[in-house]
Design a protein around this motif. Structure first.
Motif, PDB file in Angstrom:
ATOM      1  N   GLY A  66       0.730  -1.259   0.000  1.00 30.17           N
ATOM      2  CA  GLY A  66       0.000   0.000   0.000  1.00 30.17           C
ATOM      3  C   GLY A  66       0.756   1.304   0.000  1.00 30.17           C
ATOM      4  N   GLU A  67       2.070   1.306  -0.229  1.00 30.72           N
ATOM      5  CA  GLU A  67       2.818   2.565  -0.107  1.00 30.72           C
ATOM      6  C   GLU A  67       2.375   3.641  -1.102  1.00 30.72           C
ATOM      7  N   ASN A  68       2.145   3.279  -2.354  1.00 30.94           N
ATOM      8  CA  ASN A  68       1.698   4.280  -3.327  1.00 30.94           C
ATOM      9  C   ASN A  68       0.318   4.824  -2.957  1.00 30.94           C
ATOM     10  N   ALA A  69      -0.578   3.927  -2.573  1.00 33.25           N
ATOM     11  CA  ALA A  69      -1.937   4.330  -2.193  1.00 33.25           C
ATOM     12  C   ALA A  69      -1.920   5.235  -0.970  1.00 33.25           C
ATOM     13  N   LEU A  70      -1.106   4.905   0.008  1.00 33.97           N
ATOM     14  CA  LEU A  70      -1.041   5.709   1.231  1.00 33.97           C
ATOM     15  C   LEU A  70      -0.457   7.088   0.956  1.00 33.97           C
TER      16      LEU A  70
ATOM     17  N   CYS B  15      -6.096  12.475  -1.969  1.00 32.56           N
ATOM     18  CA  CYS B  15      -6.862  11.707  -2.954  1.00 32.56           C
ATOM     19  C   CYS B  15      -7.762  10.690  -2.244  1.00 32.56           C
ATOM     20  N   ASP B  16      -8.825  10.294  -2.935  1.00 28.11           N
ATOM     21  CA  ASP B  16      -9.734   9.237  -2.469  1.00 28.11           C
ATOM     22  C   ASP B  16      -9.255   7.939  -3.111  1.00 28.11           C
ATOM     23  N   VAL B  17      -8.570   7.092  -2.330  1.00 26.63           N
ATOM     24  CA  VAL B  17      -7.828   5.967  -2.898  1.00 26.63           C
ATOM     25  C   VAL B  17      -8.381   4.625  -2.433  1.00 26.63           C
ATOM     26  N   THR B  18      -8.435   3.690  -3.373  1.00 26.44           N
ATOM     27  CA  THR B  18      -8.741   2.287  -3.096  1.00 26.44           C
ATOM     28  C   THR B  18      -7.572   1.457  -3.608  1.00 26.44           C
ATOM     29  N   GLY B  19      -7.140   0.475  -2.810  1.00 25.46           N
ATOM     30  CA  GLY B  19      -6.065  -0.411  -3.235  1.00 25.46           C
ATOM     31  C   GLY B  19      -6.532  -1.850  -3.245  1.00 25.46           C
ATOM     32  N   VAL B  20      -6.194  -2.580  -4.293  1.00 27.28           N
ATOM     33  CA  VAL B  20      -6.561  -3.995  -4.381  1.00 27.28           C
ATOM     34  C   VAL B  20      -5.343  -4.840  -4.721  1.00 27.28           C
ATOM     35  N   ASP B  21      -5.355  -6.052  -4.197  1.00 30.58           N
ATOM     36  CA  ASP B  21      -4.297  -7.014  -4.491  1.00 30.58           C
ATOM     37  C   ASP B  21      -4.897  -8.404  -4.362  1.00 30.58           C
ATOM     38  N   ILE B  22      -4.298  -9.375  -5.029  1.00 38.25           N
ATOM     39  CA  ILE B  22      -4.784 -10.751  -4.943  1.00 38.25           C
ATOM     40  C   ILE B  22      -4.299 -11.441  -3.673  1.00 38.25           C
ATOM     41  N   ALA B  23      -3.244 -10.898  -3.054  1.00 34.81           N
ATOM     42  CA  ALA B  23      -2.647 -11.529  -1.874  1.00 34.81           C
ATOM     43  C   ALA B  23      -3.285 -11.001  -0.593  1.00 34.81           C
ATOM     44  N   HIS B  24      -3.946 -11.881   0.145  1.00 34.36           N
ATOM     45  CA  HIS B  24      -4.562 -11.493   1.413  1.00 34.36           C
ATOM     46  C   HIS B  24      -3.531 -10.902   2.375  1.00 34.36           C
ATOM     47  N   ARG B  25      -2.337 -11.506   2.421  1.00 24.73           N
ATOM     48  CA  ARG B  25      -1.303 -11.027   3.344  1.00 24.73           C
ATOM     49  C   ARG B  25      -0.880  -9.600   3.007  1.00 24.73           C
ATOM     50  N   ALA B  26      -0.744  -9.290   1.732  1.00 22.58           N
ATOM     51  CA  ALA B  26      -0.379  -7.919   1.327  1.00 22.58           C
ATOM     52  C   ALA B  26      -1.439  -6.927   1.800  1.00 22.58           C
ATOM     53  N   ILE B  27      -2.706  -7.292   1.642  1.00 21.90           N
ATOM     54  CA  ILE B  27      -3.795  -6.405   2.052  1.00 21.90           C
ATOM     55  C   ILE B  27      -3.819  -6.244   3.571  1.00 21.90           C
ATOM     56  N   GLU B  28      -3.563  -7.317   4.309  1.00 18.03           N
ATOM     57  CA  GLU B  28      -3.483  -7.204   5.773  1.00 18.03           C
ATOM     58  C   GLU B  28      -2.405  -6.209   6.179  1.00 18.03           C
ATOM     59  N   LEU B  29      -1.240  -6.311   5.548  1.00 21.21           N
ATOM     60  CA  LEU B  29      -0.136  -5.408   5.862  1.00 21.21           C
ATOM     61  C   LEU B  29      -0.476  -3.963   5.479  1.00 21.21           C
ATOM     62  N   ALA B  30      -1.135  -3.789   4.338  1.00 24.03           N
ATOM     63  CA  ALA B  30      -1.535  -2.443   3.911  1.00 24.03           C
ATOM     64  C   ALA B  30      -2.514  -1.824   4.907  1.00 24.03           C
ATOM     65  N   LYS B  31      -3.462  -2.620   5.377  1.00 23.05           N
ATOM     66  CA  LYS B  31      -4.431  -2.125   6.369  1.00 23.05           C
ATOM     67  C   LYS B  31      -3.743  -1.745   7.680  1.00 23.05           C
TER      68      LYS B  31
ATOM     69  N   ASN C 159      -2.929   6.461  10.451  1.00 21.86           N
ATOM     70  CA  ASN C 159      -4.221   7.150  10.534  1.00 21.86           C
ATOM     71  C   ASN C 159      -4.657   7.696   9.167  1.00 21.86           C
ATOM     72  N   LYS C 160      -4.528   6.861   8.155  1.00 23.89           N
ATOM     73  CA  LYS C 160      -4.907   7.233   6.789  1.00 23.89           C
ATOM     74  C   LYS C 160      -6.103   6.408   6.339  1.00 23.89           C
ATOM     75  N   SER C 161      -6.991   7.047   5.619  1.00 23.64           N
ATOM     76  CA  SER C 161      -8.204   6.383   5.145  1.00 23.64           C
ATOM     77  C   SER C 161      -8.007   5.895   3.710  1.00 23.64           C
ATOM     78  N   VAL C 162      -7.731   4.611   3.580  1.00 24.04           N
ATOM     79  CA  VAL C 162      -7.633   3.970   2.264  1.00 24.04           C
ATOM     80  C   VAL C 162      -8.434   2.684   2.344  1.00 24.04           C
ATOM     81  N   ASP C 163      -9.233   2.424   1.334  1.00 19.20           N
ATOM     82  CA  ASP C 163     -10.034   1.199   1.297  1.00 19.20           C
ATOM     83  C   ASP C 163      -9.200   0.112   0.625  1.00 19.20           C
ATOM     84  N   PHE C 164      -8.600  -0.766   1.414  1.00 18.15           N
ATOM     85  CA  PHE C 164      -7.803  -1.871   0.893  1.00 18.15           C
ATOM     86  C   PHE C 164      -8.610  -3.158   0.956  1.00 18.15           C
TER      87      PHE C 164
END
Length: 197
Positions: A47-51, A58-74, A81-86
């Protein structure tokens, strides 16, 4: 690679997970090419680019196929304290995750070059679908100018043009560099700007 392979990658720290946004995407925003609006980061990893874009307003959403990557991004988003929908979504079925024309911009930092030849047109149709009319697609992929065998498959300008032209108007294909943990000075890449036709 399949979904399980991507999960395995994120059990460690992959070389592209540099702990900050890719400088090429920071420059795109600071130069006014990536504009504030609804942005989708496909293959967002941790999630570094999205964050970075969220911090910039910006109003950002990040998606990935890897559950672990999304957990780390969240986890990163919560700590900063950033609002991104991962969330987890297969980029070959973006239409099942989002409405048609939902985003002003799609960014792709290192996803395109991981796709098999037969998956590229499927993916780009999905990107086309979720973009608004004249929406922007920014993509950075490994370049065929990168020497040696290390790293992902290289992509030529001709391949990029052939893949994008059915759905996008290409503004430019520039030489760029992917920063990584293993390659001092980065790896040779192409940076692409295109608009939905």
């Amino acid at each position: 690679m399949d979904a399980d392979s991507w999960e395995d990658v994120y059990e460690g720290r992959p070389p592209w997970d540099i702990g900050r946004p890719q400088p090429a995407f920071v420059k795109l925003f600071r130069d006014g090419e990536i504009k504030r609006g609804r942005i989708l980061d496909v293959g967002c990893g941790t999630g570094e680019n999205a964050l970075f874009l969220a911090e910039a307003g910006c109003d950002v959403t990040g998606v990935d196929i890897a559950h672990r990557a999304i957990e780390l991004a969240k986890e990163k988003a919560a700590k900063r304290n950033k609002s991104v929908d991962f969330f987890v979504c297969d980029v070959l079925t973006l239409g099942s995750c989002f409405r048609e024309g939902e985003f002003d911009t799609v960014i792709d930092s290192g996803l395109f070059h991981t796709l098999a030849d037969e998956d590229r047109p499927v993916f780009l149709k999905q990107v086309f679908s979720v973009l608004k009319s004249n929406g922007e697609y920014f993509m950075m992929c490994f370049s065929d100018k990168e020497p040696g065998e290390w790293g992902p498959r290289r992509v030529s300008k001709g391949e990029i043009i052939g893949a994008l032209e059915p759905h996008f108007r290409i503004n430019y294909i520039k030489d760029a560099a992917f920063e990584s943990l293993t390659r001092r000075g980065g790896s040779k890449a192409y940076l692409v700007s295109a608009n939905k036709k």
